[in-house]
Design a protein around this motif. Structure first.
Motif, mmCIF file in Angstrom:
data_model
loop_
_atom_site.group_PDB
_atom_site.id
_atom_site.type_symbol
_atom_site.label_atom_id
_atom_site.label_comp_id
_atom_site.label_asym_id
_atom_site.label_seq_id
_atom_site.Cartn_x
_atom_site.Cartn_y
_atom_site.Cartn_z
ATOM 1 N N PRO A 129 -4.550 1.280 -6.376
ATOM 2 C CA PRO A 129 -4.446 0.486 -7.601
ATOM 3 C C PRO A 129 -3.091 -0.205 -7.669
ATOM 4 N N ALA A 130 -3.078 -1.416 -8.204
ATOM 5 C CA ALA A 130 -1.806 -2.139 -8.349
ATOM 6 C C ALA A 130 -0.911 -1.480 -9.380
ATOM 7 N N PHE A 131 -1.509 -0.761 -10.342
ATOM 8 C CA PHE A 131 -0.751 -0.094 -11.394
ATOM 9 C C PHE A 131 -0.693 1.396 -11.091
ATOM 10 N N THR A 132 0.428 1.822 -10.514
ATOM 11 C CA THR A 132 0.651 3.224 -10.185
ATOM 12 C C THR A 132 2.116 3.387 -9.808
ATOM 13 N N PHE A 133 2.568 4.625 -9.706
ATOM 14 C CA PHE A 133 3.897 4.873 -9.156
ATOM 15 C C PHE A 133 3.865 4.511 -7.677
ATOM 16 N N ILE A 134 4.956 3.980 -7.180
ATOM 17 C CA ILE A 134 4.952 3.351 -5.859
ATOM 18 C C ILE A 134 4.718 4.339 -4.710
ATOM 19 N N SER A 135 4.839 5.635 -4.946
ATOM 20 C CA SER A 135 4.516 6.593 -3.887
ATOM 21 C C SER A 135 3.094 6.433 -3.390
ATOM 22 N N SER A 136 2.175 6.000 -4.261
ATOM 23 C CA SER A 136 0.784 5.843 -3.847
ATOM 24 C C SER A 136 0.678 4.872 -2.684
ATOM 25 N N SER A 137 1.419 3.768 -2.747
ATOM 26 C CA SER A 137 1.379 2.798 -1.651
ATOM 27 C C SER A 137 2.322 3.180 -0.521
ATOM 28 N N GLN A 138 3.495 3.692 -0.852
ATOM 29 C CA GLN A 138 4.469 3.981 0.191
ATOM 30 C C GLN A 138 4.012 5.090 1.130
ATOM 31 N N ALA A 139 3.208 6.017 0.639
ATOM 32 C CA ALA A 139 2.703 7.068 1.519
ATOM 33 C C ALA A 139 1.888 6.464 2.655
ATOM 34 N N ALA A 140 1.099 5.433 2.348
ATOM 35 C CA ALA A 140 0.338 4.745 3.393
ATOM 36 C C ALA A 140 1.248 3.888 4.263
ATOM 37 N N GLN A 141 2.169 3.193 3.647
ATOM 38 C CA GLN A 141 3.038 2.280 4.385
ATOM 39 C C GLN A 141 3.935 3.023 5.359
#
Length: 396
Positions: A90-102
């Motif tokens: 989701p675009a609206f979340t704490f950035i760990s959600s995306s950074q874990a994948a990145q």
């Protein structure tokens, strides 16, 4: 409409402190100290906590780790996420959600959210699935469980697994089913502000023993529990939780249900009072989420621009409330673009995610300890918010 007030209202008694602790944590720390082994391979606290936490959430297999971000990263890795793959978030979340994948070399693909619950929009998630998609990550914002029926169907139809980011959802239920009973991997956080905490920490729940075994190896540098000759079966890192943290978390888990009961009683009152204030829209609830732990007490004030919202948050903090601005959409932080970003512009993503943009600009949340207060304090909180909004609108 609530009547405007000329004098600033105040909390007449302090809100409950956070974190909370008592002799349960003290006894646990002493128990961990006196066992003489302070890391998980020699002690018993981490093993006991994993079993208790998994059973509480209806899962057969649990693994405790160093923090919630590592929980997501480890879960994604055992689901096959790595370089060349994509993870829908989701675009609206704490950035760990995306950074874990990145951090695994994958590309994070942000999608829009539901404007009522603030959770990932299943229609947007389905539209984003492509040949490189290896996981869809619903985030249960503020403990409001995402639409796991629709998301489960997408997963079944496409073969793409779900990873629940349950950092806000300890003890939550979806149609009577606990997080560990929703047929997918789930990751939790025990950071200092979370619903239960040891300052830091995390956990992953698995529906299959094989996934848990691979995660165990990877969280311990690829080394089996019984190895004495340094045969590392997989790549990995040291994500092991220590015995002291686990002892604290066992005590925290023991009081979680009672705290959720209190917050479930207080939120309808606060939500109703907030809805009476002109322009305030509390976070909605999907009735299929039949137990919500309320990590945040969230509301929006549509029409405010971000700077006005930020000034209002400052006013609430000055009045004694633990208030915070809503998360920034993940693609509006420089860190999102450092690695693993999609090949599109910020403007392109913003056009695709209008609901996330709106909530990020005008959303406010109060820490969950506000919902552990008395009914009288809930009324006082609403009065402070009404007063602060009136002051902000008047330019004072």
């Amino acid at each position: 409409m609530r009547r405007a007030m000329s004098a600033a209202p105040v909390l007449r008694s302090p809100l409950p402190a956070w974190p909370q602790y008592d002799d349960g944590e003290r006894a646990g720390l002493t128990r961990a100290l006196e066992q003489g082994q302070w890391w998980r391979m020699g002690g018993g606290e981490v093993d006991a906590f994993e079993d208790e936490f998994a059973r509480y959430h209806g899962a057969d297999h649990g693994l405790a780790v160093t923090n919630g971000t590592h929980a997501l990263e480890l879960a994604l890795q055992v689901l096959g996420v790595g370089p060349g793959s994509e993870v829908i978030v989701p675009a609206f979340t704490f950035i760990s959600s995306s950074q874990a994948a990145q951090r695994l070399g994958a590309v994070a693909v942000p999608v829009d959210i539901d404007p009522v619950t603030y959770n990932i929009d299943p229609v947007a998630a389905a539209a984003a699935v492509g040949p490189r998609t290896r996981a869809i990550m619903p985030v249960h914002i503020a403990g409001e469980v995402a639409d796991m029926d629709a998301l489960g169907k997408i997963s079944a139809d496409t073969g793409v697994p779900l990873l629940q980011d349950a950092a806000h959802a300890h003890g939550a239920r979806w149609q009577g089913r606990r997080i560990g009973e929703l047929d997918s991997v789930a990751a939790f956080s025990f950071q200092n502000g979370k619903l239960m905490t040891a300052g830091e920490g995390g956990a992953v729940l698995f529906p299959e023993a094989g996934l848990r075994e691979e995660a165990f190896l990877r969280h311990s540098c690829g080394r089996p529990r019984t190895d004495r000759f340094y045969f590392h079966r997989t790549s990995g890192s040291n994500f092991r939780l220590n015995e002291f943290s686990a002892a604290v978390l066992r005590a925290q888990l023991a009081r979680l249900d009672g705290q959720i009961d209190t917050r479930e009683k207080r939120w309808p009152l606060l939500s109703g009072l907030l809805a009476e204030i002109d322009g305030v829209v509390p976070q909605g609830r999907d009735t299929r989420c039949d137990r919500k732990p309320h990590y945040m007490a969230m509301f929006r004030i549509p029409g405010l621009v971000e700077q006005q919202r930020n000034e209002l948050v400052d006013r609430l903090v000055a009045a004694g409330l633990p208030a915070f601005a809503a998360f920034r959409v993940i693609y509006r932080s420089d860190g999102f673009w450092e690695t693993g970003a999609p090949d599109v512009s910020v403007d392109d993503l913003a056009r695709r995610c209008p609901n996330a943009e709106a909530v990020a600009a005008d959303g406010i949340w109060l820490h969950h300890r506000t919902l552990l207060g008395t009914e009288k304090q809930i009324h006082e909180i609403a009065e402070i918010i009404a007063w602060a909004l009136t002051e902000s609108r008047s330019g004072r």
